[in-house]
Design an enzyme around this catalytic site. Structure first.
Site: not given
Length: 379
Positions: A197, A249, A299, A223
């Site tokens: 991420d 998210e 998320h 991500e």
């Protein structure tokens, strides 16, 4: 049945020194959340969680004034009607946009809690699901920027606890990110899935630099390399290698998700139930993703309320992916707001609670003991 009161409950806690995880969005110094309590004339009470949006006082004010004025007196079982009214009066025109989506998310989750309590069913049953287990990965505010050997040790501990997938924070620099990913792959072997991420911290050139190493390490997704509105960069990065991109998210409502899905650059979608529009809207997003044969991997936000709501949704959709397990070393919002919201089974999977509604009880004494702390949550 009618809604008689809507109340926001903003809460905060300081992150102890020495446990401040460093990510692409900064170093965590406190955690915030905004809970939503909805009361009815028949005595049923529902709880939800709105994401704080890094400005929890503003989200709380929006809930206590505008949203409350819009929906007081409405039927709490009519979640689509409530959602449509707030959308029309706040999101569609001249409203607070993302802030309204976060506030509405907390309200919507609370209404689903009431619906389940009224029916005597867990939410997953109302959504058409069953008590199905889904795989979890070790995530949350954890596995941040640190020396590769230290990161590998942390990853090993999560695998020893039962997780079969871990998510590493990248977005530092290509060289350091590659070193961390390679160290964790060497430590965990080939059987544990590695996700990464970037917290919107990459450029397209950064992705070009890391992609060969991430491919070689078998990274399962990259991500949020970029902010959600930077569709051009997502499109460019999707052509640079075989590691699929994940995001969601920071996407709000089905309308932003359908644009991303139509553009074809996402391999995984990650809506946050406390940001994108609650359970009602995330079910719509999951259905959209299903049409593209893409799994939904939500998320998770700060408290156990969001976490159990996410578990109910994953047990009800036909395209569940991962549940994001919060493995932060210190998170009383996870541990104490409703008690431990989930447990890993022997296969690294988790199930929703079986009680009516969300299936958990909120500790209001804990909420009173952790009032809002003003100021930034990351520095």
């Amino acid at each position: 049945m009618r809604i008689t009161r809507i109340q926001s409950v903003p809460i905060s806690f300081r992150v102890p020194e020495g446990q401040n995880v460093r990510l692409g969005i900064g170093r965590a110094v406190k955690r915030d959340a905004v809970l939503v309590k909805v009361e009815t004339d028949e005595g049923l009470v529902g709880w939800g969680e709105a994401h704080h949006g890094r400005c929890p006082g503003a989200i709380a004010k929006l809930i206590d004034t505008t949203l409350s004025d819009l929906v007081l007196g409405m039927d709490p079982l009519d979640v689509n009607g409530v959602w449509a009214r707030v959308y029309r009066m706040q999101l569609a025109s001249h409203g607070m946009g993302a802030a309204a989506a976060m506030a509405l998310s907390g309200l919507d989750i609370a209404l689903w809690d009431i619906r389940g309590k009224a029916a005597g069913w867990p939410i997953y049953r109302l959504l058409g699901g069953g008590p199905r287990a889904v795989p979890a990965y070790a995530g949350g505010i954890s596995l941040g920027w640190q020396e590769p050997a230290s990161l590998a040790d942390e990853a090993r501990a999560h695998v020893a606890a039962g997780y079969r997938a871990v998510k590493l924070r990248v977005g530092d620099s290509p060289r350091r990110d590659i070193a961390r990913v390679e160290a964790v792959r060497e430590a965990l072997g080939a059987d544990v899935e590695i996700l990464v991420d970037a917290n919107t911290g990459y450029s397209v050139d950064d992705v070009r630099r890391v992609m060969p190493a991430f491919e070689a390490a078998g990274v399962a997704w990259l991500e949020e390399p970029f902010p959600p509105h930077d569709a051009y960069s997502y499109g460019e990065a999707a052509r640079l290698g075989t590691v699929p991109l994940a995001a969601g998210e920071n996407h709000f409502t089905r309308y932003e998700f359908v644009q991303a899905l139509q553009a074809g650059y996402l391999g995984f979608v990650q809506p946050d139930l406390s940001k994108t529009g609650g359970i009602t809207e995330t079910m719509r997003i999951a259905a959209l993703a299903s049409a593209w044969k893409i799994s939904v991997n939500p998320h998770t936000s700060a408290t156990g309320i969001n976490m159990v709501a996410t578990l109910h949704l994953l047990a009800a959709v036909d395209n569940p992916g991962y549940f994001e397990g919060d493995v932060a070393r210190h998170n009383p919002f996870r541990d104490d707001v409703v008690g431990l919201p989930y447990r890993l089974d022997a296969e690294g999977k988790v199930c929703p609670p079986d009680g009516p509604g969300l299936g958990v009880e909120v500790d209001e004494r804990f909420l009173a003991a952790n009032p809002l702390i003003d100021g930034p949550c990351y520095v």
